[in-house]
Design a protein around this motif. Sequence first.
Motif, PDB file in Angstrom:
ATOM      1  N   CYS A  12      47.701  40.933  35.756  1.00  0.00           N
ATOM      2  CA  CYS A  12      48.466  41.135  36.983  1.00  0.00           C
ATOM      3  C   CYS A  12      47.704  42.087  37.879  1.00  0.00           C
ATOM      4  O   CYS A  12      47.135  43.076  37.404  1.00  0.00           O
ATOM      5  CB  CYS A  12      49.836  41.727  36.679  1.00  0.00           C
ATOM      6  N   CYS A  13      47.678  41.775  39.180  1.00  0.00           N
ATOM      7  CA  CYS A  13      47.033  42.669  40.139  1.00  0.00           C
ATOM      8  C   CYS A  13      48.081  43.131  41.153  1.00  0.00           C
ATOM      9  O   CYS A  13      48.763  42.314  41.771  1.00  0.00           O
ATOM     10  CB  CYS A  13      45.883  41.976  40.850  1.00  0.00           C
ATOM     11  N   HIS A  14      48.147  44.446  41.290  1.00  0.00           N
ATOM     12  CA  HIS A  14      49.165  45.053  42.155  1.00  0.00           C
ATOM     13  C   HIS A  14      48.585  45.507  43.490  1.00  0.00           C
ATOM     14  O   HIS A  14      49.233  46.269  44.202  1.00  0.00           O
ATOM     15  CB  HIS A  14      49.799  46.253  41.431  1.00  0.00           C
ATOM     16  N   CYS A  15      47.379  45.051  43.832  1.00  0.00           N
ATOM     17  CA  CYS A  15      46.770  45.514  45.078  1.00  0.00           C
ATOM     18  C   CYS A  15      47.528  44.951  46.282  1.00  0.00           C
ATOM     19  O   CYS A  15      48.271  43.978  46.175  1.00  0.00           O
ATOM     20  CB  CYS A  15      45.279  45.158  45.134  1.00  0.00           C
ATOM     21  N   LEU A  16      47.322  45.582  47.417  1.00  0.00           N
ATOM     22  CA  LEU A  16      48.073  45.181  48.605  1.00  0.00           C
ATOM     23  C   LEU A  16      47.714  43.759  49.036  1.00  0.00           C
ATOM     24  O   LEU A  16      48.578  43.008  49.505  1.00  0.00           O
ATOM     25  CB  LEU A  16      47.816  46.180  49.738  1.00  0.00           C
ATOM     26  N   ASP A  17      46.433  43.389  48.879  1.00  0.00           N
ATOM     27  CA  ASP A  17      46.048  42.012  49.214  1.00  0.00           C
ATOM     28  C   ASP A  17      46.854  41.015  48.378  1.00  0.00           C
ATOM     29  O   ASP A  17      47.341  40.010  48.896  1.00  0.00           O
ATOM     30  CB  ASP A  17      44.556  41.783  48.958  1.00  0.00           C
ATOM     31  N   CYS A  18      46.975  41.298  47.089  1.00  0.00           N
ATOM     32  CA  CYS A  18      47.714  40.369  46.222  1.00  0.00           C
ATOM     33  C   CYS A  18      49.200  40.364  46.558  1.00  0.00           C
ATOM     34  O   CYS A  18      49.859  39.329  46.452  1.00  0.00           O
ATOM     35  CB  CYS A  18      47.490  40.713  44.755  1.00  0.00           C
ATOM     36  N   GLN A  19      49.718  41.518  46.964  1.00  0.00           N
ATOM     37  CA  GLN A  19      51.124  41.532  47.376  1.00  0.00           C
ATOM     38  C   GLN A  19      51.300  40.649  48.618  1.00  0.00           C
ATOM     39  O   GLN A  19      52.264  39.888  48.725  1.00  0.00           O
ATOM     40  CB  GLN A  19      51.583  42.969  47.642  1.00  0.00           C
TER      41      GLN A  19
HETATM   42 ZN   LIG Z   1      44.794  42.081  43.881  1.00  0.00          ZN
END
Ligand SMILES: [Zn+2]
Length: 147
Positions: free
Chosen positions: A25-32
């Motif tokens: 899981c990636c919680h970065c802003l781009d992924c959001q």
């Molecule tokens: Zn991400």
Amino acid sequence: MISGGCRCGATRYTLAVDVIPPVYCCHCLDCQSWSGSAFSEQAVVRTDALSITGPAIDYLYQTRSDAESHQRLCGVCHTRIYNTNTARPGIALLRAGTLDASDKVVPRAHIWVKRKQPWVSIADDVPTFDANAPPAEFIAILMGARS
Ligand SMILES: [Zn+2]
Ligand SMILES: [Zn+2]
């Protein structure tokens, strides 16, 4: 054989593997932003194991590091299915929520947790990283044996 597809059903895919591939899981802003959700769920698959059918379209996105990210979306409902990146030849990151068996996904790691939405809680035994994980350690986590 693992299968999945978009929300409308026009775009379907199969993975020539026996078990659900490793997921992080990636919680970065781009992924959001990409996902419209709190984090993205990425299954790491070999491109040669992935067969897609239907009206998929390719959205080319130039990354900050000047690589080309090819985002494959259903041409009808625009569900984002997977992406490849010229910096990672042979590897596709598949949106794990599109798997037919998405209820069986158990993420092996969480990255960019410094951007995690505060209500998301992560089990203590799952590795987390403030930002990107060191590549060698990340590969070891993703490829490590786990049923
Ligand atoms: Zn991400
Ligand atoms: Zn669709």
